[in-house]
Design a protein around this motif. Structure first.
Motif, PDB file in Angstrom:
ATOM      1  N   LYS A 294      -8.300  -2.711   8.991  1.00  0.00           N
ATOM      2  CA  LYS A 294      -8.230  -1.854   7.810  1.00  0.00           C
ATOM      3  C   LYS A 294      -9.602  -1.313   7.443  1.00  0.00           C
ATOM      4  CE  LYS A 294      -7.130  -2.036   2.875  1.00  0.00           C
ATOM      5  NZ  LYS A 294      -6.688  -2.916   1.782  1.00  0.00           N
ATOM      6  N   ASN A 295     -10.609  -2.181   7.464  1.00  0.00           N
ATOM      7  CA  ASN A 295     -11.961  -1.719   7.162  1.00  0.00           C
ATOM      8  C   ASN A 295     -12.462  -0.717   8.196  1.00  0.00           C
ATOM      9  OD1 ASN A 295     -12.069  -3.380   4.900  1.00  0.00           O
ATOM     10  ND2 ASN A 295     -12.945  -5.096   6.042  1.00  0.00           N
TER      11      ASN A 295
ATOM     12  N   GLN B 122       0.843  -1.178   0.000  1.00  0.00           N
ATOM     13  CA  GLN B 122       0.000   0.000   0.000  1.00  0.00           C
ATOM     14  C   GLN B 122       0.883   1.234   0.000  1.00  0.00           C
ATOM     15  OE1 GLN B 122      -2.248  -0.538   3.505  1.00  0.00           O
ATOM     16  NE2 GLN B 122      -3.778  -1.848   2.573  1.00  0.00           N
TER      17      GLN B 122
ATOM     18  N   ARG C 252     -10.611   1.360   9.942  1.00  0.00           N
ATOM     19  CA  ARG C 252      -9.935   2.642   9.711  1.00  0.00           C
ATOM     20  C   ARG C 252     -10.529   3.368   8.511  1.00  0.00           C
ATOM     21  NH1 ARG C 252      -3.574   0.792  10.615  1.00  0.00           N
ATOM     22  NH2 ARG C 252      -3.715   0.560  12.912  1.00  0.00           N
ATOM     23  N   ASN C 253     -10.818   2.630   7.460  1.00  0.00           N
ATOM     24  CA  ASN C 253     -11.451   3.265   6.304  1.00  0.00           C
ATOM     25  C   ASN C 253     -12.820   3.821   6.646  1.00  0.00           C
ATOM     26  OD1 ASN C 253      -9.280   2.687   4.634  1.00  0.00           O
ATOM     27  ND2 ASN C 253     -10.112   0.716   3.988  1.00  0.00           N
TER      28      ASN C 253
ATOM     29  N   GLU D  38      -6.250  -8.156  10.487  1.00  0.00           N
ATOM     30  CA  GLU D  38      -5.714  -6.986   9.796  1.00  0.00           C
ATOM     31  C   GLU D  38      -6.739  -6.402   8.828  1.00  0.00           C
ATOM     32  OE1 GLU D  38      -2.165  -8.188   7.898  1.00  0.00           O
ATOM     33  OE2 GLU D  38      -1.109  -8.708   9.778  1.00  0.00           O
ATOM     34  N   GLU D  39      -7.495  -7.280   8.172  1.00  0.00           N
ATOM     35  CA  GLU D  39      -8.516  -6.806   7.253  1.00  0.00           C
ATOM     36  C   GLU D  39      -9.626  -6.070   8.008  1.00  0.00           C
ATOM     37  OE1 GLU D  39      -9.986  -6.277   3.404  1.00  0.00           O
ATOM     38  OE2 GLU D  39      -8.093  -7.164   4.071  1.00  0.00           O
TER      39      GLU D  39
ATOM     40  N   SER E 174      -6.870   8.497   1.417  1.00  0.00           N
ATOM     41  CA  SER E 174      -6.936   7.123   1.912  1.00  0.00           C
ATOM     42  C   SER E 174      -5.838   6.273   1.296  1.00  0.00           C
ATOM     43  CB  SER E 174      -8.305   6.532   1.581  1.00  0.00           C
ATOM     44  OG  SER E 174      -8.471   6.527   0.191  1.00  0.00           O
TER      45      SER E 174
END
Length: 455
Positions: free
Chosen positions: A220-221, A151, A223-224, A216-217, A160
């Motif tokens: 990540k979701n 990323q 945070r988004n 982790e996924e 983002s």
């Protein structure tokens, strides 16, 4: 609560699993279709279908992944639950044939329900197939899994994380041109197995949930989602604050001195009042003041005053009223120009913030569709009762009178009555059409709850 009622509720929930799973999968496919129609001209969600930056493309692809996973999981749940209910449905059909009664047979209703299910399944399969690429075993192709964890953090507080999808796509296209990879052909042995495919799908889903990278996924979701919420709230405040500041600054520093200077240079009786209604209001107030002086003098509340003194006080009051209504007229003229400039600033913010509007729309969709069916029905009933309900004409009358006073326009009762007789009716028709055409397809259970609460 008795055991029988609990068992009945659990039984109803269990037998409603196929319909519930199909509706959720269909709703996810509709969200993908809405993104395609609105942002990619009905084409596939990819960087080649729209002229957007990498941040926007990654944002849309994250939504696409979420909706595709929901559609696939719910579709598998629908198929597995249908396989469980097939035996019970056959038994019910046999009972219907043995106890045939023409008055209680609903063949047309069953056929209509089956046609709706078939239409939804075709739409879901078409959507999933569009984004399902054939698996190639050519080693020269670059797998996407090598780039999923890679990323790039762009500069700026509101940017983002973006993935290198374009690089992967270019490498894959170059590999395909050099090597002719033959896709795998599904045989009969691949279609059938020792265990049912629904059980295998369940194990695969559990395996994904127990995967160490799944945490982790999730982070990540989260945070988004947090970034999207903060960004949307900031943009909403911008849409509110910018027009208000523009109105106040323009009224105080731009149009205020110009209009005050122009009206002070032309001080005459005809320039005091903007319309006949203001004039009648001033005359009525002056007449009331004069009658109040005479009344207080006659009953002894004030010392007796002569007619000359009454005339002098009435003259002073007339001067004050003239200044008051001249200021009121100037303020109305300032409001007209300041309102036009504030609307122009609002339109400029909307036109120059297309990406922000996309993010805000997605935030509102998640917020609305995250509500329960009863909450959706409550909000719809509340809005319809306020704007098109039985007591709404009084509210519209107050709003129209306030707007006319703000702009210095005389109140026209005929226009107010005509507006109240037509606009709420049109708005009510729009509400009903939206509920029938859109909400009934996206959330049928919410429509059913709305009808039960509205009865």
């Amino acid at each position: 609560m008795s055991f029988q009622s609990i068992f009945r509720a659990a039984n109803q929930w269990f037998f409603g699993t196929p319909e519930r799973a199909l509706d959720q999968a269909y709703r996810a496919a509709l969200m993908i279709k809405a993104i395609e129609d609105e942002h990619f001209n009905g084409k596939k969600i990819s960087a080649n279908s729209g002229e957007y930056s990498d941040s926007v493309i990654s944002y849309f692809e994250a939504d696409l992944k979420k909706y595709l996973n929901t559609a696939k999981i719910r579709l598998a749940e629908f198929k597995s639950s249908r396989s469980v209910f097939s035996a019970s449905e056959a038994k019910k059909l046999e009972n219907r044939r043995n106890n045939f009664n023409p008055s209680s047979l609903n063949i047309d209703l069953d056929n209509e329900q089956k046609s709706i299910i078939i239409e939804k399944l075709n739409f879901i399969d078409k959507t999933i197939k569009k984004y399902s690429e054939p698996v190639r075993q050519d080693k020269s192709l670059v797998p996407l899994s090598q780039f999923q964890g890679k990323q790039i953090v762009q500069s700026g507080p509101n940017q983002s994380l973006t993935t290198e999808i374009d690089e992967v796509r270019s490498l894959q296209q170059g590999a395909v041109t050099k090597n002719t990879a033959v896709p795998d052909i599904e045989t009969v042995a691949d279609k059938t197995g020792v265990l049912p495919r629904s059980i295998l799908r369940t194990f695969n889903r559990l395996q994904q949930e127990l995967d160490p990278k799944a945490e982790e996924e999730v982070v990540k979701n989260f945070r988004n989602s947090k970034r999207k919420t903060i960004f949307s709230l900031k943009f909403i405040l911008t849409l509110i604050i910018v027009p208000i500041l523009t109105h106040q600054i323009a009224k105080t520093f731009i149009f205020g001195p110009i209009i005050d200077g122009f009206r002070n240079e032309h001080q005459n009786p005809s320039g005091i009042f903007l319309n006949l209604q203001m004039e009648e209001e001033a005359f009525s107030e002056l007449k009331l003041f004069e009658e109040e002086l005479k009344f207080k003098s006659l009953i002894g509340l004030t010392p007796k005053i002569t007619s000359e003194e009454i005339e002098e006080q009435v003259k002073e009051k007339a001067t004050l009223l003239a200044e008051e209504f001249r200021e009121k007229g100037s303020n109305s003229i300032k409001n007209i120009f300041a309102d036009l400039l504030s609307m122009a600033s609002f339109a400029l913010v909307i036109v120059s913030s297309k990406q922000e509007i996309f993010i805000l729309k997605s935030f509102m969709d998640d917020l609305v569709y995250g509500l329960s069916d009863s909450a959706k029905a409550f909000i719809i009933i509340l809005l319809t009762d306020i704007f098109v309900g039985f007591h709404s004409p009084h509210g519209w009358e107050v709003i129209l009178k306030g707007v006319s006073q703000h702009l210095g326009i005389p109140e026209n009762q005929d226009f107010i009555f005509l507006f109240i007789a037509t606009f709420p009716v049109i708005l009510d028709s729009v509400f009903k059409y939206w509920i029938f055409r859109y909400l009934n397809r996206v959330s049928p259970s919410a429509v059913a709850t709305y009808r039960n609460m509205n009865e």
